[in-house]
Scaffold this active site. Structure first.
Site, PDB file in Angstrom:
ATOM      1  N   ASP A 445       0.826  -1.210   0.000  1.00 36.61           N
ATOM      2  CA  ASP A 445       0.000   0.000   0.000  1.00 36.61           C
ATOM      3  C   ASP A 445       0.867   1.270   0.000  1.00 36.61           C
ATOM      4  OD1 ASP A 445      -2.338   1.494   0.174  1.00 36.61           O
ATOM      5  OD2 ASP A 445      -3.125   0.401   1.893  1.00 36.61           O
ATOM      6  N   ASP A 511     -10.666   1.824  -3.385  1.00 33.13           N
ATOM      7  CA  ASP A 511     -11.186   1.516  -2.051  1.00 33.13           C
ATOM      8  C   ASP A 511     -12.703   1.465  -2.056  1.00 33.13           C
ATOM      9  OD1 ASP A 511      -9.020   0.996  -0.581  1.00 33.13           O
ATOM     10  OD2 ASP A 511      -8.860   2.953   0.390  1.00 33.13           O
TER      11      ASP A 511
HETATM   12  C1  DGJ Z   1      -5.893   1.662   1.874  1.00 36.34           C
HETATM   13  C2  DGJ Z   1      -6.248   0.454   1.060  1.00 36.34           C
HETATM   14  O1  DGJ Z   1      -6.686   0.806  -0.196  1.00 36.34           O
HETATM   15  C3  DGJ Z   1      -7.272  -0.356   1.817  1.00 36.34           C
HETATM   16  O2  DGJ Z   1      -7.700  -1.448   1.040  1.00 36.34           O
HETATM   17  C4  DGJ Z   1      -6.679  -0.822   3.105  1.00 36.34           C
HETATM   18  O3  DGJ Z   1      -5.613  -1.689   2.845  1.00 36.34           O
HETATM   19  C5  DGJ Z   1      -6.201   0.377   3.914  1.00 36.34           C
HETATM   20  N1  DGJ Z   1      -5.363   1.249   3.145  1.00 36.34           N
HETATM   21  C6  DGJ Z   1      -5.470  -0.082   5.135  1.00 36.34           C
HETATM   22  O4  DGJ Z   1      -4.917   0.939   5.830  1.00 36.34           O
END
Ligand code: DGJ
Length: 705
Positions: A445, A511
């Site tokens: 991430d 997300d």
């Molecule tokens: C952002 C990601 O896109 C989410 O899927 C998740 O992993 C969160 N960060 C976790 O902090």
């Protein structure tokens, strides 16, 4: 110097003709539809008929525009190379030194001996008909030379009168915007230090009204995960170009004597309709040696199921439920490492949190592996929370400048991987975790844009070094852990580009697990990526990012066309929901050999509230389409729907795919499957029932001849 003059590269219905006769840098005489094999004489004639337009007040010489457009050649648009030697050597004029060709790759060396510079241009036409080009600029002078920018450009014909590119934001990535390609420059600059939720992805120039199936299209993608530019520019003299490159922060391109700056690859795709232009990218990516070769395992990701509420028993129950519905990979998301109880602390301290996990991750990993699922783990290696041991011990490893800290975003700062000790620390931590546990997959991430991205130790800008260091880090981890898969995630889908894809195995699309949002996000992410590289999860009934409530069938049909996963606390879901979900997982497994290898097809139905998209097998023997009602509509309720992309000659049987869950109240007009050839299906189509908003149905189209 060789005696190569005009070169023609041909592949997959595309011709690229390069004028390498010098003395200037090569220019593109034609990039577009295949011209058949042209004789040497015809190629020279093509050159005679090309060049910059002459008007009454122009230059007396005809100097065509090079792939690196030069001010010295009379290009008044954005220059390819912007640089200087303390104010001198501000305008380069390269002269050809050598041209070499091996198959469809051309390497051109040129020099400006006055300015003390050499440039190597590499131009390729891939088997799928993509053009890709890059430049390596070397300072052969005796003093430092500063590159402020080095971009490449490809010409497009006057007929390209419309532009389309993408923009977006967190939970709303990759939305199209269109406008006329008028005179001047349309510049998409990104200074976020990552590819960006609002990234251009593809900058498309096309003939009036082009769509997924129609219109001539030329498009570029700048393959870079740091600051970058994509642009389209129409000049006065009938010239139009599309191009791009890295955006260098001040001083990042300073070259010591013999130092070299290399641009990212600029990819160009030509085609008739957006489907063809994106198919070239899909085929290219699928032909990579490191393209995932196994069936894409169905994922259960813990994020929207439990967030930071990590409890071993709860996670084991979630893994049990995942196994029960047929998931094949269990991914432990954020929250497992030292001090990480929420998103305020812990980033950088990549040790399993002893408080939550007295026996390490072993009990969970063993449980998951015991169920026959792969184990995946979330990491965010390029970040640090000020509230972490790492930041307390090494405050000067934070990306910053000017004796001040950048504003935090999600309570975090960038960790400067351009500092060798910081890089070594992260490499050691990740390597050691991968050595200790049986981890098949990292969800990697990157949750913030960088502000003031500098190296505190040198006082210089650090985004270029950071971007290169991340590539090196991933490459090294993959070298040490063969078979390890990595997902490129960045606050959802903010790092989707072909440079990160050279070394990762899928992207997290967004997300937003809201299926309505996802229909658009996935449709346009597929301009670049094939479905198997786009993570798409079935979220909970009420979407966490929008509050909309959607039927499982709509959520599942939307996820079906990507790398399918689940992100929902299914341990708490009802037995009916779990049974239905298991049915969707089984359907995905049945269809994924087709969905993950076939050609993506999207129908043009105007600005309607209804979408039709599908995947056609490479041998045209079968296709699966989704008919998706996005919103209530007066104009699209629904009528006959054309099914493009099939073999016009072959006869197909069109039937509705029986799907799990409650029977739909919508009946097709036809009860028995319809049998028609591909031409009729593309031109006339079949009648589909009106659906409620946020509903979809699936069609199976199988060749019967
Ligand atoms: C952002 C990601 O896109 C989410 O899927 C998740 O992993 C969160 N960060 C976790 O902090």
């Amino acid at each position: 110097m060789s005696n190569i003059e005009v070169l023609q590269l041909r592949a997959a219905g595309v011709s690229l003709v390069l004028d390498c006769s010098g003395p200037a840098l090569p220019s593109v005489l034609h990039w577009g539809a295949d011209l058949g094999e042209l004789s040497e004489r015809a190629l020279l004639e093509l050159r005679r008929g090309a060049g910059a337009a002459q008007d009454g007040n122009g230059l007396d010489e005809n100097r065509p525009i090079a792939i690196v457009p030069e001010y010295s050649a009379g290009w008044f648009g954005l220059p390819g190379l912007n640089g200087h030697r303390d104010g001198q050597d501000f305008s380069a004029s390269f002269r050809l030194v050598d041209v070499a060709q091996a198959d469809n790759t051309v390497v051109v060396d040129a020099a400006d001996t006055e300015a003390g510079l050499t440039i190597r241009l590499t131009v390729e036409l891939t088997d799928s008909g993509l053009v890709r080009a890059k430049a390596d600029l070397t300072n052969t002078g005796e003093t430092p030379y500063t590159v402020d920018g080095l971009t490449l450009a490809l010409p497009v014909p006057t007929e390209a009168t419309e532009l389309l590119d993408l923009t977006g934001r967190h939970i709303g990535e990759r939305h199209p915007q269109r406008h006329a390609f008028t005179q001047g420059a349309h510049i998409r600059d990104n200074r976020r230090g990552r590819t960006g939720a609002d990234a251009t992805l593809l900058l498309v120039a096309g003939t009036q009204g082009f769509g997924f199936q129609d219109g001539e299209i030329w498009a570029v993608h700048t393959a870079w995960s740091g600051n970058h530019r994509s642009y389209a520019e129409r000049g006065m003299s009938g010239y139009a170009v599309i191009g791009g490159g890295e955006l260098l922060l001040p001083g990042e391109g300073r070259l010591q004597p013999q130092g070299t700056y290399s641009t990212p690859w600029l990819y160009g795709t030509y085609g008739v309709g957006l489907d063809q232009t994106s198919t070239r990218f899909h085929e290219y990516l699928r032909s990579r040696e490191n393209h995932p070769k196994t069936d894409r395992p169905v994922v259960l990701n813990t994020w929207e199921a439990v967030y930071f509420d990590l409890d071993l028993d709860k996670l084991k129950a979630l893994a049990d439920a995942a196994a029960e519905v047929g998931a094949e990979r269990f991914v432990l998301d954020d929250g497992w490492f030292r001090g990480r109880r929420d998103d305020h602390a812990g980033l950088g301290d990549w040790y399993v949190d002893e408080g939550i996990w007295p026996k390490g991750l072993h009990p969970l990993v063993d449980h998951v592996r015991g169920l026959g699922l792969q184990f995946g783990l979330w990491v965010e290696p390029e970040m640090v929370n000020p509230d972490s041991d790492l930041a307390r011990e090494h405050p000067d490893w934070i990306l910053a400048t000017g004796n001040r800290l950048p504003p935090t975003a999600r309570h975090q700062q960038g960790l400067n991987l351009g500092v060798p000790a910081a890089y070594d620390y992260i490499l050691e931590r990740l390597d050691s975790i991968l050595n200790e546990y049986d981890i098949a997959y990292l969800k990697w991430d990157h949750n913030r844009d960088f502000v003031d991205g500098g190296n505190q130790l040198t006082g210089t800008a650090g985004i270029h070094a950071q971007t290169v260091a991340v590539y090196r880090l991933i490459d090294e981890l993959k070298r040490r852990h063969p078979g390890l898969e990595i997902e490129s995630c960045s606050s959802g889908g903010a790092r989707v580009d072909l440079a990160i894809l050279e070394r990762t195995d899928r992207v997290w699309g967004s997300d937003s697990n809201d299926a309505l949002e996802r229909q658009t996000i996935q449709r346009y992410t597929q301009l670049l990526l094939p479905p198997e590289l786009i993570g798409s999860h079935v979220g909970p009934p009420k979407a966490h990012t929008t509050g909309r409530t959607q039927a499982l069938s709509f959520r599942a049909i939307t996820a079906l066309f990507g790398h399918f996963g689940i992100e929902w606390d299914i341990a708490s879901a009802s037995q009916e929901e779990r049974t239905e979900l298991a049915g969707w997982v089984a359907l995905h497994k049945e269809l994924r050999p087709l969905l993950h290898t076939g050609r993506v097809v999207r129908a043009d139905r105007g600005p309607s509230d209804f979408l039709l998209h599908g995947v056609v097998a490479q041998d045209n023997s079968r296709a699966v389409y989704a008919a998706v009602q996005l919103a209530q509509s007066v104009t699209s309720a629904v009528g006959r729907v054309r099914l493009p992309g099939l073999d016009p000659q072959r006869t197909y049987r069109v039937s509705r795919i029986a799907t799990p869950g409650p029977a739909s109240r919508w009946q097709l007009a036809w009860t028995e499957p319809v049998e028609l050839n591909g031409a009729a299906l593309a031109a006339a189509g079949v009648l589909l029932p009106a659906q409620w908003p946020e509903n979809a149905l699936l069609l199976d189209v199988t060749a019967i001849d």
